[in-house]
Structures are given as structure tokens and as C-alpha cells.
Write a protein that holds these residues in place. Structure first.
Motif, short mmCIF file in Angstrom:
data_model
loop_
_atom_site.label_atom_id
_atom_site.label_comp_id
_atom_site.label_asym_id
_atom_site.label_seq_id
_atom_site.Cartn_x
_atom_site.Cartn_y
_atom_site.Cartn_z
N GLN A 1 0.98 -1.40 -0.05
CA GLN A 1 -0.08 -0.12 -0.05
C GLN A 1 0.77 1.34 -0.15
O GLN A 1 1.76 1.37 0.78
N MET A 2 0.69 1.95 -0.90
CA MET A 2 1.49 3.41 -0.99
C MET A 2 0.93 4.35 -0.49
O MET A 2 1.72 5.53 -0.59
N GLU A 3 -0.16 4.13 0.33
CA GLU A 3 -0.67 5.43 0.97
C GLU A 3 -1.77 4.68 2.02
O GLU A 3 -2.06 3.79 1.98
N ASN A 4 -2.22 5.74 2.97
CA ASN A 4 -3.20 5.13 3.63
C ASN A 4 -4.63 5.47 3.55
O ASN A 4 -4.89 6.34 2.70
N PRO A 5 -5.62 5.01 4.04
CA PRO A 5 -6.82 4.89 3.49
C PRO A 5 -7.56 6.35 3.64
O PRO A 5 -8.37 6.92 2.79
N ALA A 6 -7.10 7.07 4.57
CA ALA A 6 -7.46 8.42 4.67
C ALA A 6 -7.18 9.39 3.38
O ALA A 6 -7.95 10.26 2.79
N GLU A 7 -5.92 8.98 2.85
CA GLU A 7 -5.31 9.71 1.67
C GLU A 7 -6.13 9.29 0.45
O GLU A 7 -6.38 10.08 -0.36
#
Length: 872
Positions: free
Chosen positions: A83-89
Motif C-alpha cells: 500500500q503506497m498510501e493510507n486509507p485517509a489519503e
């Protein structure tokens, strides 16, 4: 999500895709089916709302390394998708946006770096082979240590070199894959096809210049187009698999075939250099002589055993170092104690360079350099031979780095930076403050409460907390007027009034609240920043640190050889440019070690080849089975190999003229997968020896021709010996059961007969295991068969046949006539209807067992016992 998975999978059709979802790596469709079977984990199906059930399985993120190792060992490649970003992003792009993911690494057999996936005492080589018209080259790298080498390698040498290096993976161009993939697979490596452009020499040179950030490769040496292409292909493949995070590779070193003793795959297997015939390390030469105490030393020793040197200056420099340490016992033991504290610096460096390291790797570098510095201080008091002096000089020069790491790190750092707690207290003021707030928040608030109570003169003032206001100052309503008016109102900001209390805050309290609430994350972020700066400080000195790691390995191997020489009574060989091969009281190191466990002594023997007029180039060795011929042959080959490795040897004395090639044709096995019988394998290996051996080679041959008819075998063995003597002119030990060949010592000046001595006593054969000049008159095969447990009836029958054949030969009768006169086996095995009289065990046995119930072999055994009784 499935659309994203399929899009990413499209680029990695030949690999399993580990698709990160929270705390798990998930696999779908065919990947899931294959992984579930290979890993023995549950396979489930999901997704009926998509119109079909999708096969899927998963492995925990924190335990992924163990699953990766299993898959790699079973021949899979794995693309790791993170995953290259978190869910919030992701939600910022829309409520139905999928978390962005991408492959960050392609895990293959030749690109492993994790400590848990590697054997600490073995290299993990990735190789590339390149053919350009009339030239070819082999390049190889261990990204876990940074070692990078290249050599010219014509196709005929590819198999032997792969056997020497034992790479895990070999990269081949599309053009070479068809011709070379089979050779690669036979060596135990995994072949990987790469586009032809990756092997282009012009592009390869540019990739190498970019990698090392230099303007010319001249400082590294002169490389051919084939060599440049092979090295460039490795760099290209690493760029593909590591996703641009290239490992720390040392400058490439060019090897020459003439620099090492040439040993083919069959010889390595027969002599069991690094692996026994059963496939494991136990029982190999390496397992017996390895006294190294560091991982780097263990890897260097394996390289030395696999590639004995042909440089006299290098061999004698190594021997001088071992001799010094063997004589200076106290220095040797002290040095080994220092070395026991040395971690694996090379692999820690590699992980840091690939951004796969952790605080523990920083600790390994610190501890290793500190131990190296202490060792240098210890050795400085001695007058060291050149090899040790050179290594000792490379142990120093890291004072500032050691001090930095010592101040920055705790004694036992954790494995992962995300765990925090690895920076020592007092190193960073900002970190100490964050930790204090994180760990002592209540105490800090209590101190502020006391400060505010003193400042306002209100003893009942409290600092409290709730989820709405956070931290706040509370006083009773009786003090409201005082707090709401100057001068206190200039510091205390009114927040809320209730029936019984008034609540305030201050700028300092608000700031402290933010600090306390974020202290944990802030402390971790500070530690990560410091980790990055410490890593950079190490990588800025990577060349010097690598030199120290190599020096420690060099000293470790030398002290290990010295310890071995003292404990096992090995002696320093004389190695020169002659053709002499003189061994006095030689022993087989592996067999001797096995006998030592049972309390038995090994019988030492001499060997004398090519020593001027005193000895022949070829010894023709005859004698019975089980007497030790094969052991004698192998021990002399191993003594030559150990001497050129730079080790003392298991003998009273040894004088070894440089051996250019070592060939061994010992033992018998078939190759059913390739349709080869035992005899065919024997002939292929013999052909390789006769076609390649030169006058500096040492050849050991055992039982040539035994896999076919007697006269065919004798004629092949005879011709082979003549070719070795007349054409190859090699030094050789030739064992045979064809006693007719002993006549060759009268015909060929360079052939001398030797035999293994035995004695007979009361019908039993006793093996003395002594090699003597002369020829054996018989092989004692029937006696050995008896020792092996063949039924007495078979042994007795074999003796009858043997006596008849030998009598026929003495009297000049034809073989057919002798066989025709032999009574058939069945002629003496008529059913016994009654037992002999007398109270013998046989009589009782016959009464208990009815003849009709006897198995044929039991009946024959009884018949022979009857025969012996009647003769008595």
C-alpha cells in the motif's frame, strides 16, 4: 480492488503477487491455488456478488518472510505489492477510491537479503551469462554482501564454473536461453530469461558508470564486450527486481581461469568438497575443516575450498599467516575470542543500502567495528606476517563512526525501526523531551498544576482533562473574579463557566496538551529521522567498512586453519612450481574425523609422484575391495586442494608442485533422467578428463571399465592409462581390479605398481589399509561379499565357482569348458526329508520346521550346515 489487482498482476505474469491488504498479503485466482498448495494453507473462495467465486488465500504481513522462503525454495518468484498510501489519503480522492498500491520488490532466488531467508555461512549468488560471437563471459554478484565478479567463460566451462560458484539464479538472454538453460538447471540454479537489450555492451557500460558514479571503468580494469554485457545484465535485473533501489555493489573484480585450480562438477561431487553425496553439508570436507567463528569467515572459507589458488605468492602468503598463528597459540586464541564478537557486517551493510535494514543492523556495524578496533590493538604488539599485517591495517580508521553509533544507540537495538526505543537517552534533547512527555505525562501536568497554584495563590486550583476541552485549569466559583481580572486574566484564558466552577487554559498548557497527545508519534518520528542520519553516516564510509569486514574474514579463516592444524596434527606443505607430488603419512580428513568419534585410528600412507628419477608419474593401485583404495585416492586429491587453499594438510609432510586441474572419477551412479547408465556416466566423465587434463593436472581414477564385460572393461582401462601417461602426461593415481594391467609397469617408464596390503587368518581376510609398492594377486571379492552379509549359501557357491575358474585358468582350460563342468546349484539342494541324528541345534530346528514350509533360502542354509556336519 480486483480491477487494481488484475492491472498490477498483468505486469508480473511469471510471479505470485503478494497483494497487501492491511495486516495481510492476499493472493487471488491461480496465484492463490498455487500458493495454498505450496504453503499448505487454507484456500477459500469469495466474491459471489461479482458473479463468480474467486479463489484466495493470505499470509500475515509480520510473518511473510517464512512463507517467502518456502516459496523461493520451491521455485516460485514473488512480486511484493505494498500500500503506497493510507486509507485517509485515498478517501480524499473520493469515497469509493481504492488505496494506491504498487510492486516494491520482485523476490527471486538470487536477490534475497533478509537474514532469515539466507544461510549465514554461504553466499547467495546471482549470475548472468553472455555469449557474443566468439567470446563469452560469466558475471556473478551476492547482493547480500556486495561481492561482484566477472570472468571469461567459454561455453565448455559454463558447467564447471556454475558448479564452483553454486549460484541460486542465472540470468540468460533470449538467444542463449535455449542452449544454456539445461546446464543452469543441472547445476541446481534457476534460469531466468531477460531481453537481449539488457546484455548490450554499450548500454551495460552506461549502467555501470551510473551505478558507481564514475566517468570511466578503466580504474576497474579492461573488460571485453561479453564481460560488460554480463555485468550490465545483472545491474539491469537488479534494477527490475529491486524497483530502482540498487544494492551496494563493490567495484567488479575480473577473475581469470588460470588463477584458480580447475575442478569440474563431477570431481566436486566425488570429492564431497562442500556437500556430501547425500546432499547435506554434514560429511563434506568443508564440514570437517570449518573452524571459523564469523559468518563472513565461513563464506570466505567456502570460496577458498571451491576455488583453490594457483598463485604461488598468494598461497605462500596464506601459509605464512597460518604458520605464525599455529606457532603463536596465545595470539591465535585471543584473536578468535575477539572474532566471536563480530556480527555479519557485510549483510548488515547490504540491508541498510537497500533500505531493508533496521536498528539491529546499525548495532551490528557498531559492534563489528568496535571489535575490529580492539583486535587491531591486540595484534599491534606482534610482528605479523604480510597477510595478517595487511588485514590488521584495514581494521582501523573508524573511531568517529564507532563513537557516533555508540553514543546514539542502546546496547541491544530492536529489529525494526517502527518499534522505536533504539536511540540512547541523552543523545537527542528533542527526543528525550518527547519520551518524557509520552512516559511521564501525568507528572508533567502535576508539575504545571503546582506552578499555576503558586502563581495564582489559589491552593485548590486543579488541572483536569475531558474529551471536550482537553486539558484545562479549574477553580471554584469563589475565585472566579480574581481569575477573570488583571493581572491573572492576561495569562489565564477563560474557557467555560459552570454552576460551581470556572475553567481556564493557558498558551503553555495548550502547547503541552498537543505535545503530550502527540508525544508517542513524535518520539517515533524523531527516532526514524535519527535512524536515517545514522544510516547515511555509515553508507558514507561503505568502502572502508567493507574493507574491514573482508579483513576480519581473512583473519578468521587463518586462525581457523591454525586451530585445525594444532588440534589435528596437520603440517605445513611446501608448494612450488615443480611437478613433484610427495606426501608422507597422508590421511583423509573426513574419514579420520569419523574414526576419531569411534576411538579408531586412521592408517596413514605415503604417495610419491613425479619426483624426478625416484618416482613415477602414475601409480597403478591394485588390492581388495574395502581395503581403502578409494580413500587413498581421495585423500591425496584433498591434500593437494587444501595446500593450494592456503591450509596446512593432514600429513607428516607434503611437497606439492602446483596443480592446475583436479580430476576425480571415483564411485558409480547412473543418470536416469538423462537416459545414462552407470557405465555411460563413467565413460562421459573419463572422456572429459582425457580431453582436458594437462601435464600439471592431478587425476584420480577408480575402477575404469568395471561397468561392462570383462575384456571390454580391461581394454578401456588399459587404453585410458596409456593415454594419461603418453598424451596427457598428468600425475595420476589409477585404481583397478584388472590385475593384468600391472604388466604396464614393465612397459611404461612412468607407471609404478602399488597395492593395499591384507592378511588372511583362518579363512578370514584382515584389511591393513597400508599402501605398499607391488601388485595384488587377488581381489578378495568373495570375502567382502561375506562381510556384507550375503547368505552363506551364496558365498559358498561363489567360492566353488571361483576355485573352478582359477583352476581352469591355471590348467589352460577354456572358460566355457570350466563352466560346463560346474554342477548346477540345484544339484546339491535336494529336499531334506529326515534330520541327522544327534542333539545338534540343526536337529532340533529340523524337528520344529517341516521341510515343506521352509523358504528356499532357509532350506539351502540348512543343506550347507548338513554338508559341514557330514564332513566333520
Amino acid at each position: 480492488m480486483m480491477a487494481q489487482f488484475l492491472e498490477i498482476k498483468e505486469g508480473y505474469q511469471d510471479a505470485l503477487l503478494f497483494y497487501r491488504m492491511g495486516d495481510f498479503y492476499e493472493l487471488f485466482f491461480d496465484d492463490a491455488i498455487a500458493a495454498a498448495e505450496a504453503l499448505d494453507i487454507a484456500l477459500t473462495k469469495r466474491g459471489k456478488h461479482l458473479g463468480e467465486d474467486i479463489p484466495m488465500c493470505g499470509v500475515p504481513f509480520h510473518a511473510a518472510e517464512g512463507y517467502l522462503l518456502t516459496l523461493i525454495r520451491k521455485g516460485f518468484r514473488v512480486a511484493v505489492c505494498e500500500q503506497m498510501e493510507n486509507p485517509a489519503e485515498a478517501k480524499k480522492r473520493g469515497s469509493k477510491s481504492v488505496v494506491r498500491r504498487d510492486v516494491v520488490r520482485l523476490v527471486t532466488p538470487g536477490t534475497l537479503t533478509e537474514e532469515s531467508l539466507l544461510d549465514a555461512r554461504r553466499h547467495n549468488f546471482l549470475a548472468a551469462y553472455n555469449v557474443v560471437r566468439d567470446e563469452a563471459a560469466l558475471a556473478w554478484v551476492d547482493i547480500s554482501t556486495g561481492a561482484f565478479r566477472v570472468m571469461p567463460c567459454p561455453p565448455v566451462r559454463l558447467g564447471p564454473e556454475l558448479a564452483r560458484l553454486a549460484p541460486r539464479e542465472v540470468v540468460l538472454s533470449e538467444a542463449d536461453y535455449q542452449n544454456c538453460a539445461g546446464i543452469v538447471t543441472e547445476s541446481g540454479a534457476s534460469p531466468t530469461e531477460l531481453g537481449r537489450a539488457a546484455f548490450d555492451s554499450s548500454g551495460a557500460e552506461k549502467r555501470l558508470l551510473d551505478l558507481y558514479k564514475i566517468g570511466s571503468l578503466d580504474a576497474f580494469g579492461i573488460f571485453s564486450r561479453a564481460e560488460l554485457g554480463a555485468m550490465g545484465a545483472i545491474v539491469e535485473y537488479l534494477d527490475i527486481t529491486q524497483k530502482g533501489k540498487l544494492p551496494l555493489l563493490r567495484p567488479p573484480v575480473k577473475e581469470l581461469a588460470q588463477g584458480t585450480m580447475q575442478i569440474d562438477a563431477a570431481t566436486r561431487r566425488n570429492l564431497e568438497l562442500t556437500h556430501s553425496l547425500s546432499g547435506g553439508r554434514e560429511g563434506s570436507l568443508l564440514s570437517v575443516i570449518d573452524r571459523t567463528v564469523t559468518a563472513g569467515g565461513g563464506r570466505l572459507l567456502e570460496r577458498r575450498i571451491s576455488s583453490p589458488s594457483r598463485s604461488l605468492s598468494e598461497i605462500n602468503a596464506r601459509l605464512d599467516a597460518v604458520r605464525f598463528l599455529a606457532e603463536q597459540r596465545q595470539i591465535c586464541e585471543n584473536t578468535r575470542e575477539f572474532l566471536r564478537n563480530v556480527p555479519d557486517i557485510d549483510r548488515a551493510l547490504s540491508r541498510l543500502g537497500l533500505e531493508r535494514g533496521g536498528p539491529r543492523d546499525l548495532g551490528s556495524i557498531r559492534n563489528g567495528l568496535a571489535a575490529a578496533n580492539d583486535l587491531a590493538d591486540s595484534l599491534s604488539q606482534s610482528d605479523l606476517p604480510a597477510k595478517l599485517a595487511e588485514a590488521s591495517a584495514n581494521l582501523r580508521g573508524h573511531g568517529d563512526l564507532i563513537e557516533l553509533l555508540d553514543q546514539a544507540l542502546v546496547a541491544e537495538p530492536p529489529l525494526l525501526s517502527r518499534d522505536g526505543g533504539f536511540i540512547a537517552p541523552g543523545y537527542d534533547e528533542e527526543l528525550d523531551e518527547a519520551r518524557q512527555l509520552r512516559d511521564e505525562g501525568r507528572g508533567v501536568i502535576a508539575a504545571m498544576q503546582a506552578q499555576y497554584a503558586e502563581h495564582t495563590g489559589i491552593g485548590s486550583l486543579k488541572v483536569k482533562h475531558n474529551n471536550v476541552l482537553g486539558y484545562f485549569i479549574e477553580t471554584t466559583a469563589t475565585h472566579a473574579e480574581k481569575m477573570l481580572n488583571p493581572p491573572l486574566s492576561e495569562t489565564y484564558i477563560h474557557r467555560q463557566t459552570t454552576a460551581n466552577a470556572v475553567r481556564f487554559t493557558t498558551v503553555a498548557l495548550s502547547d503541552m496538551e498537543t505535545k503530550i497527545l502527540n508525544a508517542g508519534n513524535r518520539a517515533l518520528e524523531i527516532e526514524k529521522r535519527l535512524y536515517s542520519s545514522l544510516t547515511t553516516a555509515i553508507l558514507d564510509q561503505v568502502g572502508a567498512v567493507s574493507d574491514t569486514a573482508r579483513a576480519l574474514s581473512e583473519i578468521d579463516v587463518a586462525t581457523g586453519f591454525a586451530d585445525l592444524a594444532r588440534s589435528d596434527n596437520w603440517s605445513a606443505p611446501t608448494v612450488d612450481d615443480s611437478r613433484v607430488f610427495h606426501v608422507e603419512g597422508g590421511r583423509h580428513p573426513v574419514v579420520e574425523a569419523a574414526l576419531r568419534k569411534t576411538g579408531e585410528a586412521f592408517v596413514a600412507n605415503n604417495c610419491d609422484l613425479a619426483d624426478g628419477a625416484k618416482s613415477a608419474d602414475v601409480w597403478l593401485l591394485t588390492g581388495p575391495n574395502m581395503a581403502g583404495k578409494s580413500t587413498f585416492l581421495r585423500q591425496n586429491a584433498l591434500i593437494a586442494l587444501l595446500a593450494q587453499t592456503g591450509s596446512f594438510v593432514p600429513a607428516k609432510a607434503a611437497h606439492i608442485g602446483l596443480v592446475s586441474q583436479l580430476f576425480s572419477r571415483v564411485g558409480a551412479s547412473d543418470d536416469l533422467a538423462r537416459g545414462r547408465s552407470t557405465f555411460m556416466v563413467e565413460m562421459v566423465e573419463t572422456a572429459a578428463i582425457l580431453n582436458q587434463a594437462d601435464d600439471r593436472a592431478l587425476v584420480i581414477l577408480d575402477e575404469i571399465g568395471r561397468g561392462t564385460a570383462t575384456y571390454d572393461g580391461l581394454s578401456i582401462a588399459w587404453a585410458t592409462l596409456e593415454h594419461l601417461h603418453d598424451v596427457n602426461k598428468s600425475r595420476a593415481l589409477f585404481a583397478t581390479h584388472y590385475h593384468e594391467m600391472t604388466q604396464l609397469s614393465d612397459k611404461l617408464d612412468g607407471v609404478e605398481n602399488a597395492t593395499i596390503a591384507v592378511k588372511e587368518w583362518e579363512g578370514e581376510v584382515i584389511f591393513l589399509h597400508e599402501v605398499r609398492k607391488g601388485a595384488a594377486d587377488r581381489s578378495y571379492g568373495v570375502q567382502v561379499a561375506k562381510l556384507a552379509g550375503l547368505p552363506d549359501s551364496v558365498v559358498a557357491r561363489a567360492n566353488v565357482v571361483l576355485e573352478a575358474l582359477e583352476k581352469g585358468e591355471r590348467e589352460g582350460s577354456g572358460q566355457k569348458a570350466v563352466i560346463d563342468d560346474l554342477p548346477l546349484f540345484s544339484a546339491i539342494s535336494e529336499p531334506v526329508q529326515t534330520a541327522p541324528a544327534g542333539p545338534s541345534d540343526l536337529h532340533l530346528a529340523l524337528n520344529d520346521i517341516h521341510p515343506d514350509n521352509l523358504k528356499p533360502i532357509e532350506a539351502l542354509n540348512l543343506l550347507y550346515e548338513l554338508k559341514e556336519l557330514s564332513e566333520k
